[in-house]
Design a protein around this motif. Structure first.
Motif, PDB file in Angstrom:
ATOM      1  N   ARG A 263       9.415  -3.172  -1.214  1.00 57.41           N
ATOM      2  CA  ARG A 263      10.014  -4.469  -0.935  1.00 57.41           C
ATOM      3  C   ARG A 263      10.158  -5.314  -2.180  1.00 57.41           C
ATOM      4  O   ARG A 263       9.428  -5.144  -3.153  1.00 57.41           O
ATOM      5  CB  ARG A 263       9.143  -5.236   0.070  1.00 57.41           C
ATOM      6  N   SER A 264      11.060  -6.251  -2.103  1.00 57.99           N
ATOM      7  CA  SER A 264      11.276  -7.194  -3.192  1.00 57.99           C
ATOM      8  C   SER A 264       9.978  -7.853  -3.593  1.00 57.99           C
ATOM      9  O   SER A 264       9.203  -8.259  -2.748  1.00 57.99           O
ATOM     10  CB  SER A 264      12.268  -8.244  -2.701  1.00 57.99           C
TER      11      SER A 264
ATOM     12  N   SER B 220      13.901  -2.082  -3.177  1.00 55.95           N
ATOM     13  CA  SER B 220      14.685  -3.319  -3.061  1.00 55.95           C
ATOM     14  C   SER B 220      14.913  -3.996  -4.398  1.00 55.95           C
ATOM     15  O   SER B 220      14.169  -3.788  -5.349  1.00 55.95           O
ATOM     16  CB  SER B 220      13.955  -4.304  -2.159  1.00 55.95           C
TER      17      SER B 220
ATOM     18  N   ASP C  32      13.989   3.031   0.408  1.00 58.12           N
ATOM     19  CA  ASP C  32      14.774   2.294  -0.577  1.00 58.12           C
ATOM     20  C   ASP C  32      13.862   1.480  -1.476  1.00 58.12           C
ATOM     21  O   ASP C  32      12.752   1.133  -1.101  1.00 58.12           O
ATOM     22  CB  ASP C  32      15.723   1.314   0.131  1.00 58.12           C
TER      23      ASP C  32
ATOM     24  N   PRO D 103       9.481   1.539   2.464  1.00 58.45           N
ATOM     25  CA  PRO D 103      10.400   0.919   1.507  1.00 58.45           C
ATOM     26  C   PRO D 103       9.624   0.069   0.513  1.00 58.45           C
ATOM     27  O   PRO D 103       8.604  -0.522   0.850  1.00 58.45           O
ATOM     28  CB  PRO D 103      11.294   0.038   2.375  1.00 58.45           C
TER      29      PRO D 103
ATOM     30  N   LYS E 183       0.842  -1.194   0.000  1.00 58.42           N
ATOM     31  CA  LYS E 183       0.000   0.000   0.000  1.00 58.42           C
ATOM     32  C   LYS E 183       0.877   1.243   0.000  1.00 58.42           C
ATOM     33  O   LYS E 183       1.465   1.569   1.019  1.00 58.42           O
ATOM     34  CB  LYS E 183      -0.890   0.017   1.232  1.00 58.42           C
TER      35      LYS E 183
END
Lengths: 250, 271
Positions: free
Chosen positions: A152-153, A171, A169, A150, A135
């Motif tokens: 995420r992968s 990922s 970040d 962040p 979200k």
């Protein structure tokens, strides 16, 4: 002799819906355009999955028989053409997608020009609904999507209404796709695809470049092809003279 | 009402089962009622590590399918009487787990225990997703090397999207537990530095468990390392981590190479 129950007349309600769809506009020579499309799909597999695509044939102007072949070629690549525009198609060709007229460029002005109730029902098909259910916290000022968690992968953030700003970040194994520019105020480790709707002026900015791939309007560069000096540094990526340039951010 | 904590990682072999046992035992030793649930249906290991493999009569699948009561399936630990184990089935596979069944079991355990630790299988498929589905908190086990960190990142993404808490819009509390940390290899640059791991994962650190022979010795005798060798550096690190899980604020100490000069000369390892 029971009389049948009176058939209730149910009023059928017609409602207006507006959707934002991608428009693909093939150009001659068609073989080269398809090859370019294949390159794009290779870099972003599943990009067109579930997205409505309108085929704009104004530039190509193919013969009526070739239209069906083109629609089939796109379908073979997982691209579902919902409608065609820009061409006169004979009434006999029934199994082609319907012919559309009066489509409008999806700019903010275009959406606001409609009266309020219709735009309230507008459901942009290419909204930022990431595949992995992440979200994004929406500070959506008009057209910019701001993500402050962040990425995420495995996540995929697609925003075809403008810029994307990421405060954390990005990922490995995740991707950001935007019609505008992409700004990552952290480390970019995944993939960033800016200018995804044909915008040559979009740029990608990041504080630390460890990207797997950066692309502007389809022109891409992988990690392998980036200068070592640009890895781990603050960079911007943009198109210059038809080529993707990666340059340090001063 | 207890806390449901999933111990997960994505990558296999990083220390989920070892950590579930060690943390569970450490928490139970402070008097808390702790239930350990093995979600690795078909490849169960938690009962081995706990030394209960010869006492398993009924398992999680039996309870879900109604063939056994929860009280019949729970195995009390012989050493700590507030520590219980619900083993996984060895003969079935993950398809035998249903979401409703798991939900009910977790809910009932939650009413009786202070902590319910769910030992997740490796991977991101159904077994791992069911283990995390009803969790309040998560401990993500990570080795300080790139593939483990990548997989942990993926799992964190799933924790933020596929759990009941995430679907309700709540944040699931996450901790990273770095395991198999080898100070020597870190000094030589062969392992990722803790700072790098935390920078990539952006999740608070629960603790750093040093690589230790004691862990293997403990699992060979069927006891959690915190019970078997409480003075072992790994055991002490687990006990600190358990205290942090319970809410205490303890500074995290990066394990250093404690070999003295003589040990270095004769190449002996301290742990």
């Amino acid at each position: 002799m029971t009389s049948a129950a009176p058939i209730e007349k149910k009023a059928i309600r017609f409602r207006a819906r507006s959707f934002v769809a991608f428009a693909l506009a093939p150009e001659a020579p068609l073989g080269e355009w398809i090859a370019g499309l294949d390159r794009w799909i290779e870099n972003s597999p599943g990009f067109f999955a579930g997205r409505p695509v309108v085929l704009d044939l104004a530039a190509l102007q193919p013969a009526t028989d070739d239209v069906a072949a083109l629609v089939a070629a796109l379908a073979a690549r997982g691209i579902r053409v919902y409608a065609i525009e820009g061409i006169e198609v004979g009434a006999a060709v029934n199994d082609l997608p319907p012919l559309l007229t009066g489509a409008r460029e999806a700019t903010l002005d275009g959406l606001l020009a409609r009266n309020a109730p219709a735009s309230a029902e507008a459901v942009p098909a290419a909204e930022a609904v990431p595949a992995a259910g992440q979200k994004p916290v929406q500070a959506k000022s008009g057209r910019t999507l701001t993500v402050d968690t962040p990425v995420r992968s495995g996540s995929s953030i697609v925003h075809m209404e403008g810029d994307v700003i990421v405060l954390g970040d990005v990922s490995w194994g995740s991707e950001i796709v935007a019609s505008g520019s992409i700004h990552v105020y952290g480390t970019l480790r995944g993939r960033a695809l800016a200018g995804a709707d044909g915008n040559d002026h979009a740029r990608i900015f990041c504080r630390r470049n460890e990207a797997e791939l950066v692309a502007v309007n389809g022109w891409y560069r992988t990690a392998e092809d980036m200068e070592p000096a640009h890895r781990g540094a603050a960079i911007q990526a943009f198109l210059d003279g038809g080529a993707l340039v990666v340059a340090p951010l001063k | 009402m207890g806390k449901v904590i999933v111990v997960t990682s994505g990558k296999g072999g990083v220390g989920k089962t070892t950590s579930t046992a060690a943390l569970g035992a450490a928490l139970a030793q402070t008097g808390k009622r702790v239930a350990l649930v093995d979600f690795d249906v078909g490849l169960r290991n938690l009962d081995l590590v706990m030394g209960a493999e010869r006492r398993v009569v009924f398992d999680l699948v039996n309870v879900i399918q109604g063939h056994a009561k929860l009280s019949q399936a729970l195995i009390r630990d012989k050493r700590i009487d507030t520590l219980f184990l619900l083993a996984a089935s060895q003969t079935r596979d993950k398809d035998a787990l249903t979401e409703e069944g798991v939900s009910e079991v977790i809910a009932r355990l939650n009413q009786v225990f202070d902590y319910v630790l769910c030992d997740s299988p490796a991977g991101i498929e159904r077994g791992a997703q069911l283990a995390m589905r009803f969790a309040d908190e998560a401990v993500i086990i990570t080795n300080p090397e790139v593939s483990s960190v990548r997989d942990s990142d993926r799992i964190i993404g799933l924790l933020d999207s596929r759990t009941m808490k995430a679907e309700r819009g709540e944040e699931i509390k996450k901790h990273v537990l770095v395991t198999r940390y080898d100070a020597d290899r870190a000094a030589r640059g062969e392992m990722l530095a803790i700072d790098d791991v935390l920078e990539i994962l952006s999740v608070p650190l629960l603790g750093i468990i040093p690589e230790s022979q004691g862990v293997l010795r403990a699992s060979n005798v069927g006891a959690p390392v915190t019970l078997n060798e409480p003075t072992n550096p790994a055991a002490r690190a687990y006990m600190d981590a358990a205290r942090r899980l319970g809410g205490e604020t303890l500074p995290v100490v990066v394990p250093f190479d404690k070999r003295g000069l003589f040990d270095r000369l004769f190449r002996r390892k301290a742990a």
